[in-house]
Design a protein around this motif. Sequence first.
Motif, PDB file in Angstrom:
ATOM      1  N   ALA A 149      13.338 -10.208   1.985  1.00  0.00           N
ATOM      2  CA  ALA A 149      13.341  -8.917   1.286  1.00  0.00           C
ATOM      3  C   ALA A 149      14.716  -8.613   0.699  1.00  0.00           C
ATOM      4  CB  ALA A 149      12.933  -7.810   2.237  1.00  0.00           C
ATOM      5  N   HIS A 150      14.710  -7.923  -0.416  1.00  0.00           N
ATOM      6  CA  HIS A 150      15.931  -7.359  -0.995  1.00  0.00           C
ATOM      7  C   HIS A 150      15.911  -5.871  -0.684  1.00  0.00           C
ATOM      8  CE1 HIS A 150      19.150  -6.275  -3.660  1.00  0.00           C
ATOM      9  NE2 HIS A 150      18.349  -5.558  -4.440  1.00  0.00           N
ATOM     10  N   ILE A 151      16.946  -5.370  -0.031  1.00  0.00           N
ATOM     11  CA  ILE A 151      16.968  -3.976   0.403  1.00  0.00           C
ATOM     12  C   ILE A 151      17.867  -3.166  -0.513  1.00  0.00           C
ATOM     13  CG2 ILE A 151      17.474  -2.392   2.296  1.00  0.00           C
ATOM     14  CD1 ILE A 151      16.851  -4.602   4.246  1.00  0.00           C
ATOM     15  N   ILE A 152      17.327  -2.074  -1.021  1.00  0.00           N
ATOM     16  CA  ILE A 152      18.067  -1.148  -1.887  1.00  0.00           C
ATOM     17  C   ILE A 152      18.285   0.133  -1.099  1.00  0.00           C
ATOM     18  CG2 ILE A 152      18.037   0.140  -4.046  1.00  0.00           C
ATOM     19  CD1 ILE A 152      16.105  -2.002  -5.138  1.00  0.00           C
ATOM     20  N   TYR A 153      19.544   0.456  -0.829  1.00  0.00           N
ATOM     21  CA  TYR A 153      19.871   1.644  -0.047  1.00  0.00           C
ATOM     22  C   TYR A 153      20.052   2.833  -0.985  1.00  0.00           C
ATOM     23  CZ  TYR A 153      20.656  -1.761   3.642  1.00  0.00           C
ATOM     24  OH  TYR A 153      20.487  -2.776   4.548  1.00  0.00           O
ATOM     25  N   ILE A 154      19.488   3.950  -0.563  1.00  0.00           N
ATOM     26  CA  ILE A 154      19.511   5.154  -1.393  1.00  0.00           C
ATOM     27  C   ILE A 154      19.755   6.361  -0.502  1.00  0.00           C
ATOM     28  CG2 ILE A 154      16.999   5.496  -1.251  1.00  0.00           C
ATOM     29  CD1 ILE A 154      17.057   6.428  -4.176  1.00  0.00           C
ATOM     30  N   THR A 155      20.387   7.377  -1.028  1.00  0.00           N
ATOM     31  CA  THR A 155      20.708   8.564  -0.242  1.00  0.00           C
ATOM     32  C   THR A 155      19.486   9.452  -0.088  1.00  0.00           C
ATOM     33  OG1 THR A 155      22.984   8.531  -1.055  1.00  0.00           O
ATOM     34  CG2 THR A 155      22.206  10.585  -0.069  1.00  0.00           C
ATOM     35  N   GLY A 156      19.203   9.884   1.144  1.00  0.00           N
ATOM     36  CA  GLY A 156      18.077  10.770   1.411  1.00  0.00           C
ATOM     37  C   GLY A 156      18.454  12.221   1.191  1.00  0.00           C
ATOM     38  N   GLN A 157      17.428  13.052   1.029  1.00  0.00           N
ATOM     39  CA  GLN A 157      17.658  14.487   0.860  1.00  0.00           C
ATOM     40  C   GLN A 157      16.795  15.247   1.863  1.00  0.00           C
ATOM     41  OE1 GLN A 157      17.452  15.753  -3.237  1.00  0.00           O
ATOM     42  NE2 GLN A 157      18.762  14.109  -3.946  1.00  0.00           N
ATOM     43  N   ASP A 158      15.673  15.761   1.447  1.00  0.00           N
ATOM     44  CA  ASP A 158      14.825  16.555   2.316  1.00  0.00           C
ATOM     45  C   ASP A 158      14.262  15.694   3.450  1.00  0.00           C
ATOM     46  OD1 ASP A 158      13.335  18.728   3.237  1.00  0.00           O
ATOM     47  OD2 ASP A 158      11.591  18.158   2.045  1.00  0.00           O
ATOM     48  N   HIS A 159      14.598  16.055   4.703  1.00  0.00           N
ATOM     49  CA  HIS A 159      14.137  15.312   5.881  1.00  0.00           C
ATOM     50  C   HIS A 159      14.456  13.820   5.761  1.00  0.00           C
ATOM     51  CE1 HIS A 159      12.118  18.920   7.276  1.00  0.00           C
ATOM     52  NE2 HIS A 159      11.474  19.003   6.134  1.00  0.00           N
ATOM     53  N   HIS A 160      15.633  13.537   5.175  1.00  0.00           N
ATOM     54  CA  HIS A 160      16.126  12.164   5.038  1.00  0.00           C
ATOM     55  C   HIS A 160      15.283  11.331   4.071  1.00  0.00           C
ATOM     56  CE1 HIS A 160      18.843  13.079   8.298  1.00  0.00           C
ATOM     57  NE2 HIS A 160      17.828  13.409   9.055  1.00  0.00           N
ATOM     58  N   ARG A 161      14.421  11.965   3.314  1.00  0.00           N
ATOM     59  CA  ARG A 161      13.628  11.244   2.335  1.00  0.00           C
ATOM     60  C   ARG A 161      14.244  11.422   0.953  1.00  0.00           C
ATOM     61  NH1 ARG A 161       7.607  13.336   4.167  1.00  0.00           N
ATOM     62  NH2 ARG A 161       7.505  12.221   6.166  1.00  0.00           N
ATOM     63  N   PRO A 162      14.297  10.373   0.166  1.00  0.00           N
ATOM     64  CA  PRO A 162      14.803  10.529  -1.196  1.00  0.00           C
ATOM     65  C   PRO A 162      13.748  11.174  -2.082  1.00  0.00           C
ATOM     66  CG  PRO A 162      14.020   8.298  -0.877  1.00  0.00           C
ATOM     67  CD  PRO A 162      13.866   8.998   0.453  1.00  0.00           C
ATOM     68  N   THR A 163      14.186  11.837  -3.122  1.00  0.00           N
ATOM     69  CA  THR A 163      13.223  12.330  -4.100  1.00  0.00           C
ATOM     70  C   THR A 163      12.723  11.146  -4.918  1.00  0.00           C
ATOM     71  OG1 THR A 163      14.898  12.703  -5.809  1.00  0.00           O
ATOM     72  CG2 THR A 163      14.469  14.519  -4.254  1.00  0.00           C
ATOM     73  N   LEU A 164      11.481  11.256  -5.423  1.00  0.00           N
ATOM     74  CA  LEU A 164      10.985  10.178  -6.271  1.00  0.00           C
ATOM     75  C   LEU A 164      11.825  10.053  -7.536  1.00  0.00           C
ATOM     76  CD1 LEU A 164       7.096  10.078  -6.119  1.00  0.00           C
ATOM     77  CD2 LEU A 164       8.760   8.571  -5.066  1.00  0.00           C
TER      78      LEU A 164
END
Length: 244
Positions: A149-164
């Motif tokens: 797998a290739h993992i892309i890290y992204i910053t979470g917001q609401d409840h640690h979930r990223p916005t779409l």
Amino acid sequence: METRYVDAKEFLDTVYTEWLPSNESRPFVTLTYAQSLDGMISKKGEQLLLSGSESMAMTHRLRLLHDGILVGIGTARIDNPQLNARHVIASDLKSHEQPRPIVLDNRLELPLDCKLLKNFQNGTGRKPWIVTTASSSNPAAKALKEAGAHIIYITGQDHHRPTLKSVFETLKRQGITRLMVEGGAKIIQSCLDSGCLDHLIVTIAPMFVGEGGIKAGTYGQKLINVKYRQFGQDMVLSANTLTT
């Protein structure tokens, strides 16, 4: 199979006349899913097959038209999908690249024995991408990378979930220009709510799911360029959204 596929190809050629996203910072986004007559797309904790073979050919042609296919971790774990185009004619397989399989997985829970990873290991599928808010030090990250797998890290917001919106913009920067979103229920609703949607394709199967079913999302905006086409016993709706 070829007759079903040619019918699907002809239909999609009439509804996809241009590929311009409403916002250049993200890909062109198609949301597609199948639902029952009572509006259900799945049953809790189990796979639910709704589409017939004719509309399935349409879905696989649609996959071939996109750079990437996005699903949530719930769908990836329960359905164990391959997220590729298989029910297509040989000449189109030669002229099109398979879409990139993409999983939104905030806890890095994708099973190491899933079809997405096995296909890549066997040389029969593309390297799957995982978009996550998990830390790079998460022990599962190392195992998933070693599995392919290739993992892309992204910053979470609401409840640690990223916005779409942030997910789509990240994927655009990674080279995805045409994105197909297939589910599950939470991602479907988030996609409908996000305003980051260009095209909607819904397959309606002639059946009732009843108790235990999970409803598709609700959309409070008007649809335009609405077209219907019957494939086998299924009815397919295609429409553009009034973008914001």
